[in-house]
Design an enzyme around this catalytic site. Structure first.
Site, mmCIF file in Angstrom:
data_model
loop_
_atom_site.group_PDB
_atom_site.id
_atom_site.type_symbol
_atom_site.label_atom_id
_atom_site.label_comp_id
_atom_site.label_asym_id
_atom_site.label_seq_id
_atom_site.Cartn_x
_atom_site.Cartn_y
_atom_site.Cartn_z
ATOM 1 N N HIS A 33 -1.631 -1.001 -1.939
ATOM 2 C CA HIS A 33 -2.072 0.403 -1.882
ATOM 3 C C HIS A 33 -2.055 1.047 -0.492
ATOM 4 C CE1 HIS A 33 -5.761 -1.601 -0.763
ATOM 5 N NE2 HIS A 33 -6.165 -1.840 -1.999
ATOM 6 N N GLY B 99 -13.183 2.649 -7.193
ATOM 7 C CA GLY B 99 -12.015 2.236 -7.973
ATOM 8 C C GLY B 99 -11.933 3.014 -9.265
ATOM 9 N N ASP C 138 -3.628 -0.641 -9.215
ATOM 10 C CA ASP C 138 -4.968 -0.978 -8.733
ATOM 11 C C ASP C 138 -6.013 -0.587 -9.789
ATOM 12 O OD1 ASP C 138 -7.058 -1.943 -7.275
ATOM 13 O OD2 ASP C 138 -6.912 -0.503 -5.647
ATOM 14 N N HIS D 230 -14.948 0.217 -13.673
ATOM 15 C CA HIS D 230 -16.395 0.126 -13.439
ATOM 16 C C HIS D 230 -17.084 0.925 -14.544
ATOM 17 C CE1 HIS D 230 -15.848 -1.525 -9.427
ATOM 18 N NE2 HIS D 230 -14.964 -0.577 -9.180
ATOM 19 N N HIS E 93 -7.368 -5.442 -11.684
ATOM 20 C CA HIS E 93 -8.649 -6.155 -11.697
ATOM 21 C C HIS E 93 -9.088 -6.262 -13.161
ATOM 22 C CE1 HIS E 93 -9.309 -5.675 -7.271
ATOM 23 N NE2 HIS E 93 -8.553 -4.610 -7.471
ATOM 24 N N LYS F 45 -4.780 -13.431 -2.214
ATOM 25 C CA LYS F 45 -5.206 -12.079 -1.901
ATOM 26 C C LYS F 45 -6.109 -12.159 -0.678
ATOM 27 C CE LYS F 45 -6.275 -7.690 -2.386
ATOM 28 N NZ LYS F 45 -7.032 -7.030 -3.414
ATOM 29 N N HIS G 270 -5.438 -6.256 1.137
ATOM 30 C CA HIS G 270 -6.135 -4.969 1.177
ATOM 31 C C HIS G 270 -6.382 -4.694 2.655
ATOM 32 C CE1 HIS G 270 -9.237 -1.925 -0.212
ATOM 33 N NE2 HIS G 270 -9.376 -1.962 1.103
HETATM 34 O O1 DOR Z 1 -10.891 0.973 -5.147
HETATM 35 C C1 DOR Z 1 -10.969 -0.246 -5.103
HETATM 36 N N1 DOR Z 1 -11.541 -0.981 -6.096
HETATM 37 N N2 DOR Z 1 -10.500 -0.882 -4.037
HETATM 38 C C2 DOR Z 1 -10.662 -2.199 -3.884
HETATM 39 O O2 DOR Z 1 -10.144 -2.710 -2.945
HETATM 40 C C3 DOR Z 1 -11.487 -2.997 -4.812
HETATM 41 C C4 DOR Z 1 -11.416 -2.406 -6.137
HETATM 42 C C5 DOR Z 1 -12.401 -3.019 -7.084
HETATM 43 O O3 DOR Z 1 -12.382 -4.235 -7.277
HETATM 44 O O4 DOR Z 1 -13.150 -2.275 -7.716
HETATM 45 ZN ZN ZN Z 2 -7.490 -3.687 -5.959
HETATM 46 ZN ZN ZN Z 3 -7.720 -3.138 -2.510
#
Ligand code: DOR
Ligand code: ZN
Ligand code: ZN
Length: 448
Positions: free
Chosen positions: A237, A330, A310, A314, A63, A146, A181
């Site tokens: 995942h 995440g 993954d 944040h 991401h 996705k 997912h």
């Molecule tokens: O842990 C995660 N973070 N799982 C997800 O499916 C989304 C991702 C995010 O975009 O932060």
């Molecule tokens: Zn992800």
């Molecule tokens: Zn995911």
């Protein structure tokens, strides 16, 4: 012919094994691999002092954010993190603001990325509402679609089996994979509503909602729908034995299905929450020891096709919300995936061959990135030089990513990326970024 540069005294990971050799690079491609005495003349030569050269990692689950979520990560900081971790190609997820789900939103993203990326980047799109659009989206350059089953993100109604089937017919026709997912939205919603009514806002409540059945239900449902269509489903995942078993069974029945596991689901159990707390919360969450062992069996027995990080950056404030339901889930992973997997090679949890397959060869094969994934003449000059024996402590405060935390912070790793080359250009040297923004390129799926 004068090559752009030659790397001498490399121990290169080639198809036939680890070979002492030199590598000549010309025009972003591997021009020749062979003995130093047989190398072409070059403008520049670098002595690698017998360090190991691996194909650059291809991380198919990242991401990168940017655009309106640039405060979490940008194309520049995310791809700097990739380069620091020995990752030379990343595939970017579409849950952005705005959501990547049309030719226009993809085009905007590509244009911004082009100027900023340090490694190669391909893009997923979410499904749009109108199923005439995927064709244009693929023509614009998407590597796949996705499908986020935990919550409604794209335009496709995730509660409607018929709509899913129609969407899969489209992607089968277009010959692009659908990365999923797999957590069932209806089960999750019901559980969360009930827990909220009971005034539960704690981590245990989150784990209760995101239980193993929630993953299994989504995996099973999508496999059943897909069995009638024959689209390529790629499960992201996977975290449970049940989920993985269902995928293994579908593979046996010759469904076109592949799957990923992440380093955090392989290396941590749910007990890690006791010391790491909410900061380590991901979706799907960490699981029991039994599930983790099943994932490792999948890794060695080859039910698992690839490892993806993954990488989900944040801010720390977002991880610190009062209610678990408001916490952004995440963790970043681009800078830890390769060192952690090399550490597992040292610990004999998996072979170096298997690690390279999972991190470079298989992602190239699954996402049809034919020009990369191994060290071979004519392939993209994407590689990572690693000091295989070097031990070091993972220090999240030094990450290139904006997200300066990690569930692996303080862990002792063995196997450090020391140089990353992307398209024949040195991008990372001794953990410093030495290339200019824009030196990576945009990756489009090769059509078959
Ligand atoms: O842990 C995660 N973070 N799982 C997800 O499916 C989304 C991702 C995010 O975009 O932060
Ligand atoms: Zn992800
Ligand atoms: Zn995911």
């Amino acid at each position: 012919m004068i090559a752009d540069f030659v790397l001498n005294n490399a121990k290169a990971y080639l198809k036939q094994g680890i070979v002492d050799c030199s590598i000549a690079v010309e025009d972003g491609k591997i021009f020749k691999i062979g003995k130093e005495t047989h190398m072409s003349k070059a403008e520049e030569k670098t002595d690698l002092h017998n360090l190991l050269v691996l194909p650059g990692v291809i991380d198919s689950h990242v991401h990168l954010r940017d655009e309106e979520k640039a405060y979490k990560e940008t194309f520049l900081t995310g791809t700097a993190a990739a380069a620091a971790g020995g990752v030379t190609t990343v595939l970017d997820m579409p849950n952005n603001t705005p959501v990547t789900m049309s030719a226009q939103t993809l085009r905007n993203r590509l244009q911004l990325a082009k100027r900023l990326v340090l490694v190669n980047v391909g893009f997923y799109s979410e499904f749009p509402k109108n199923l005439n659009e995927p064709k244009e989206i693929v023509a614009e350059g998407a590597v796949g679609f996705k499908l986020f089953m935990a919550e409604q993100v794209g335009g496709l109604n995730i509660d409607d089996d018929e709509a899913l089937k129609e969407a899969f017919k489209k992607t089968a026709e277009l010959n692009v994979p659908v990365a999923v997912h797999a957590e069932d939205h209806r089960l999750l919603k019901k559980a969360i509503e009930k827990l909220k009514l009971a005034k539960r806002h704690d981590l245990t409540a989150f784990l209760k909602a995101h239980n193993e059945n929630v993953e299994y239900a989504a995996v099973k449902r999508l496999l059943d729908i897909n069995a009638q269509v024959g689209n390529h489903l790629h499960f992201c995942h996977l975290s449970t034995e049940k989920g993985l078993d269902a995928v293994a069974e579908a593979k046996k029945a010759d469904q076109k299905v592949t799957c990923e596991v992440t380093p955090h689901h392989l290396l941590l159990t749910k007990e890690a929450y006791e010391s790491l707390g909410v900061k380590a919360v991901t979706m799907p969450p960490l699981r029991s020891r039994e599930n983790v062992e099943a994932l490792w069996r999948g890794v060695t027995e080859e039910t698992v096709d690839l490892i993806g990080s993954d990488h989900a950056p944040h801010t720390l404030e977002e991880k610190d919300a009062n209610s678990i339901w408001d916490v952004k889930v995440g963790v970043p992973g681009l800078e830890t995936t390769l060192p952690l997997m090399l550490t597992m090679v040292h610990k004999k949890r998996l072979s170096l061959d298997r690690a390279v397959q999972l991190l470079t060869e298989k992602p190239a094969e699954i996402f049809n990135l034919n020009d990369r994934g191994c060290l071979e003449q004519g392939k993209n000059a994407d590689f990572v030089v690693v000091d295989f024996n070097q031990r070091f402590k993972i220090d999240a405060s030094k990450f290139q990513s904006k997200a300066k935390f990690s569930p692996f912070n303080g862990w002792e790793a063995q196997g450090k990326p020391v140089k990353t080359f992307v398209n024949g250009q040195l991008v990372m040297d001794e953990q410093r970024i030495v290339a200019k923004p824009g030196s990576g390129s945009v990756v489009r799926r090769a059509q078959t």
